[in-house]
Design a protein around this motif. Structure first.
Motif, PDB file in Angstrom:
ATOM      1  N   THR A  27      66.200  92.254  -5.507  1.00 50.49           N
ATOM      2  CA  THR A  27      65.088  91.639  -5.798  1.00 50.49           C
ATOM      3  C   THR A  27      64.568  91.413  -4.123  1.00 50.49           C
ATOM      4  O   THR A  27      65.120  90.783  -3.523  1.00 50.49           O
ATOM      5  N   THR A  28      62.889  92.001  -4.708  1.00 54.65           N
ATOM      6  CA  THR A  28      62.435  91.670  -3.039  1.00 54.65           C
ATOM      7  C   THR A  28      61.660  89.674  -3.081  1.00 54.65           C
ATOM      8  O   THR A  28      60.599  90.091  -4.222  1.00 54.65           O
ATOM      9  N   VAL A  29      60.808  88.927  -2.663  1.00 57.01           N
ATOM     10  CA  VAL A  29      60.930  87.535  -3.114  1.00 57.01           C
ATOM     11  C   VAL A  29      59.426  88.370  -1.940  1.00 57.01           C
ATOM     12  O   VAL A  29      59.880  87.979  -0.553  1.00 57.01           O
ATOM     13  N   ILE A  30      58.590  87.685  -2.205  1.00 55.62           N
ATOM     14  CA  ILE A  30      57.430  87.538  -0.817  1.00 55.62           C
ATOM     15  C   ILE A  30      56.476  86.128  -1.266  1.00 55.62           C
ATOM     16  O   ILE A  30      56.187  85.727  -1.601  1.00 55.62           O
ATOM     17  N   VAL A  31      56.941  85.761   0.267  1.00 56.84           N
ATOM     18  CA  VAL A  31      56.328  84.224   0.274  1.00 56.84           C
ATOM     19  C   VAL A  31      54.855  84.690   0.766  1.00 56.84           C
ATOM     20  O   VAL A  31      54.720  84.607   2.464  1.00 56.84           O
ATOM     21  N   LEU A  32      53.898  83.976   0.404  1.00 56.29           N
ATOM     22  CA  LEU A  32      52.457  83.879   0.769  1.00 56.29           C
ATOM     23  C   LEU A  32      52.474  82.894   2.181  1.00 56.29           C
ATOM     24  O   LEU A  32      51.586  82.770   3.033  1.00 56.29           O
ATOM     25  N   THR A  33      53.085  81.158   1.913  1.00 56.97           N
ATOM     26  CA  THR A  33      52.091  80.009   2.625  1.00 56.97           C
ATOM     27  C   THR A  33      53.984  79.605   2.500  1.00 56.97           C
ATOM     28  O   THR A  33      54.258  80.005   1.718  1.00 56.97           O
ATOM     29  N   LEU A  34      54.120  79.078   4.081  1.00 56.91           N
ATOM     30  CA  LEU A  34      54.851  78.317   3.245  1.00 56.91           C
ATOM     31  C   LEU A  34      55.112  76.763   5.089  1.00 56.91           C
ATOM     32  O   LEU A  34      54.469  77.335   5.522  1.00 56.91           O
ATOM     33  N   ARG A  35      54.856  76.331   3.807  1.00 53.60           N
ATOM     34  CA  ARG A  35      54.179  74.473   5.131  1.00 53.60           C
ATOM     35  C   ARG A  35      55.127  73.461   5.118  1.00 53.60           C
ATOM     36  O   ARG A  35      55.728  72.951   3.383  1.00 53.60           O
ATOM     37  N   CYS A  36      54.998  72.845   5.771  1.00 54.02           N
ATOM     38  CA  CYS A  36      55.836  71.530   6.277  1.00 54.02           C
ATOM     39  C   CYS A  36      54.908  70.351   6.330  1.00 54.02           C
ATOM     40  O   CYS A  36      54.187  70.703   7.587  1.00 54.02           O
ATOM     41  N   THR A  37      54.274  69.666   5.430  1.00 56.75           N
ATOM     42  CA  THR A  37      53.458  68.278   5.417  1.00 56.75           C
ATOM     43  C   THR A  37      54.602  67.158   5.141  1.00 56.75           C
ATOM     44  O   THR A  37      55.895  66.893   4.165  1.00 56.75           O
ATOM     45  N   ASN A  38      54.360  66.196   6.276  1.00 54.81           N
ATOM     46  CA  ASN A  38      54.825  64.893   6.624  1.00 54.81           C
ATOM     47  C   ASN A  38      53.665  63.807   6.225  1.00 54.81           C
ATOM     48  O   ASN A  38      52.522  63.633   6.870  1.00 54.81           O
ATOM     49  N   VAL A  39      54.280  63.365   5.020  1.00 55.24           N
ATOM     50  CA  VAL A  39      53.281  62.295   4.657  1.00 55.24           C
ATOM     51  C   VAL A  39      53.407  60.938   4.844  1.00 55.24           C
ATOM     52  O   VAL A  39      52.363  59.669   4.403  1.00 55.24           O
ATOM     53  N   ASP A  40      54.605  60.881   5.850  1.00 56.95           N
ATOM     54  CA  ASP A  40      54.767  59.576   6.340  1.00 56.95           C
ATOM     55  C   ASP A  40      53.266  59.183   7.582  1.00 56.95           C
ATOM     56  O   ASP A  40      53.956  59.920   8.266  1.00 56.95           O
ATOM     57  N   GLY A  41      52.707  57.886   7.182  1.00 56.07           N
ATOM     58  CA  GLY A  41      51.966  58.068   7.959  1.00 56.07           C
ATOM     59  C   GLY A  41      52.093  57.355   9.312  1.00 56.07           C
ATOM     60  O   GLY A  41      51.988  56.792  10.155  1.00 56.07           O
ATOM     61  N   THR A  42      54.112  56.720   9.157  1.00 54.56           N
ATOM     62  CA  THR A  42      54.053  56.545  11.125  1.00 54.56           C
ATOM     63  C   THR A  42      55.592  57.685  11.178  1.00 54.56           C
ATOM     64  O   THR A  42      55.300  57.158  13.113  1.00 54.56           O
ATOM     65  N   ASN A  43      55.884  57.614  11.036  1.00 56.62           N
ATOM     66  CA  ASN A  43      57.428  58.739  11.764  1.00 56.62           C
ATOM     67  C   ASN A  43      57.596  59.954  12.095  1.00 56.62           C
ATOM     68  O   ASN A  43      56.853  60.444  10.133  1.00 56.62           O
TER      69      ASN A  43
END
Length: 83
Positions: A27-43
């Motif tokens: 099976t082929t999997v296609i990922v259109l977007t991949l984001r890492c979000t850091n919601v920590d306001g300090t670190n």
């Protein structure tokens, strides 16, 4: 670990969460977007993003020890697709 969905996103508060479920090797999997979000306001956060083979070993790293500053998002796929 169960993933928690918030506003259409997966909330990863610990490691080892599967974002794309296991698929057959034919099976082929296609990922259109991949984001890492850091919601920590300090670190800042340090993340590893990897593709894991069926034995549980990393097959390839998309990002290794990537620093994600506080209150920012890093796009890992850029303008490409991950196949």
């Amino acid at each position: 670990m169960a993933n928690t969905f918030k506003n259409g996103y997966v909330d990863l508060t610990t490691s080892n969460a599967d974002l794309v479920p296991a698929v057959a090797s034919s099976t082929t999997v296609i990922v259109l977007t991949l984001r890492c979000t850091n919601v920590d306001g300090t670190n800042d956060a340090t993340v590893d993003v990897e593709v894991v083979d069926n034995g549980g070993s990393p097959a390839a790293y998309i990002a290794k020890t990537l620093s994600v500053p506080a209150d920012t998002t890093v796009e890992l796929a850029g303008t490409s697709k991950l196949v």
